[in-house]
Write a protein that holds these residues in place. Structure first.
Motif, short mmCIF file in Angstrom:
data_model
loop_
_atom_site.label_atom_id
_atom_site.label_comp_id
_atom_site.label_asym_id
_atom_site.label_seq_id
_atom_site.Cartn_x
_atom_site.Cartn_y
_atom_site.Cartn_z
N THR A 176 27.34 24.23 38.50
CA THR A 176 26.50 25.02 37.60
C THR A 176 27.05 26.43 37.47
O THR A 176 27.10 26.99 36.36
N ALA A 177 27.50 27.02 38.56
CA ALA A 177 28.08 28.36 38.52
C ALA A 177 29.33 28.37 37.65
O ALA A 177 29.51 29.26 36.81
N ARG A 178 30.19 27.38 37.82
CA ARG A 178 31.43 27.28 37.04
C ARG A 178 31.11 27.12 35.55
O ARG A 178 31.68 27.81 34.70
N ARG A 179 30.19 26.22 35.23
CA ARG A 179 29.80 25.99 33.84
C ARG A 179 29.19 27.26 33.23
O ARG A 179 29.50 27.65 32.10
N THR A 180 28.35 27.94 34.00
CA THR A 180 27.70 29.16 33.53
C THR A 180 28.72 30.26 33.26
O THR A 180 28.61 30.98 32.27
N LEU A 181 29.71 30.40 34.13
CA LEU A 181 30.75 31.39 33.91
C LEU A 181 31.50 31.13 32.60
O LEU A 181 31.78 32.06 31.84
N HIS A 182 31.78 29.87 32.32
CA HIS A 182 32.47 29.54 31.07
C HIS A 182 31.58 29.78 29.85
O HIS A 182 32.06 30.20 28.80
N GLU A 183 30.27 29.55 30.00
CA GLU A 183 29.34 29.85 28.91
C GLU A 183 29.26 31.35 28.65
O GLU A 183 29.23 31.79 27.50
N LEU A 184 29.24 32.14 29.73
CA LEU A 184 29.24 33.60 29.57
C LEU A 184 30.52 34.09 28.92
O LEU A 184 30.51 35.01 28.11
N GLN A 185 31.63 33.45 29.24
CA GLN A 185 32.90 33.80 28.62
C GLN A 185 32.86 33.46 27.12
O GLN A 185 33.28 34.26 26.29
N ALA A 186 32.34 32.29 26.78
CA ALA A 186 32.27 31.87 25.38
C ALA A 186 31.35 32.79 24.56
O ALA A 186 31.58 33.00 23.37
N LYS A 187 30.34 33.34 25.21
CA LYS A 187 29.40 34.24 24.52
C LYS A 187 29.88 35.69 24.50
O LYS A 187 29.19 36.55 23.98
N GLY A 188 31.04 35.95 25.07
CA GLY A 188 31.62 37.28 25.02
C GLY A 188 31.11 38.26 26.05
O GLY A 188 31.33 39.47 25.92
N PHE A 189 30.44 37.79 27.09
CA PHE A 189 29.93 38.68 28.13
C PHE A 189 30.98 39.01 29.18
O PHE A 189 30.99 40.09 29.74
N ILE A 190 31.86 38.05 29.46
CA ILE A 190 32.87 38.25 30.50
C ILE A 190 34.20 37.68 30.04
O ILE A 190 34.26 36.87 29.12
N ASP A 191 35.24 38.11 30.72
CA ASP A 191 36.56 37.50 30.58
C ASP A 191 36.97 37.06 31.97
O ASP A 191 36.68 37.74 32.96
N ILE A 192 37.61 35.92 32.06
CA ILE A 192 38.00 35.34 33.34
C ILE A 192 39.52 35.30 33.43
O ILE A 192 40.17 34.77 32.53
N LYS A 193 40.05 35.88 34.48
CA LYS A 193 41.49 35.84 34.72
C LYS A 193 41.74 35.20 36.08
O LYS A 193 41.14 35.60 37.07
N GLY A 194 42.61 34.23 36.11
CA GLY A 194 42.96 33.58 37.37
C GLY A 194 43.90 34.46 38.17
O GLY A 194 44.73 35.18 37.61
N ASN A 195 43.76 34.44 39.46
CA ASN A 195 44.64 35.17 40.37
C ASN A 195 45.54 34.18 41.09
O ASN A 195 45.09 33.12 41.51
N VAL A 196 46.78 34.55 41.24
CA VAL A 196 47.75 33.71 41.93
C VAL A 196 48.37 34.52 43.05
O VAL A 196 48.69 35.69 42.87
N GLN A 197 48.52 33.89 44.21
CA GLN A 197 49.12 34.54 45.36
C GLN A 197 50.47 33.90 45.64
O GLN A 197 50.59 32.68 45.64
N MET A 198 51.48 34.72 45.86
CA MET A 198 52.80 34.19 46.20
C MET A 198 52.87 33.99 47.71
O MET A 198 52.58 34.90 48.49
#
Length: 105
Positions: A58-80
């Protein structure tokens, strides 16, 4: 439950005019409470889910819904890693300006 970082935060009241469901409002509020001066926060899905009282899916789905509605942007972080490979770490969530929020239809 012990609170280590008890803070007061402010949130734009216009958020109530955008038809967010309870999960969206809760997750967005959590991100606002965690955001620093650059309007960004870094959190694990599990941490968000626990803080908001919902499942990880539900948290994951909600984050994507917030992104689609323009409230947030999600950037993945990668560690070397030392062996030269990379691994995904927790995402960084950027709070977007109110001008990017999409009105409900």
């Amino acid at each position: 439950m012990r609170y280590f970082d008890e803070r007061i935060f402010q949130m734009n009241t216009r958020v109530f005019h955008y038809g967010l469901n309870p999960y969206e409002l809760t997750v967005y509020s959590y991100l606002v409470s965690c955001a620093g001066s650059r309007s960004a926060c870094q959190a694990r899905i599990r941490t968000i889910a626990n803080a908001c009282g919902c499942s990880e899916s539900t948290a994951r789905r909600t984050l994507h819904e917030l992104q689609a509605k323009g409230f947030i942007d999600i950037k993945g972080n990668v560690q070397m890693l030392k062996n030269g490979k990379h691994r995904q770490t927790c995402n960084r969530y950027y709070l977007l300006d109110r001008s990017e929020w999409q009105l409900p239809q």
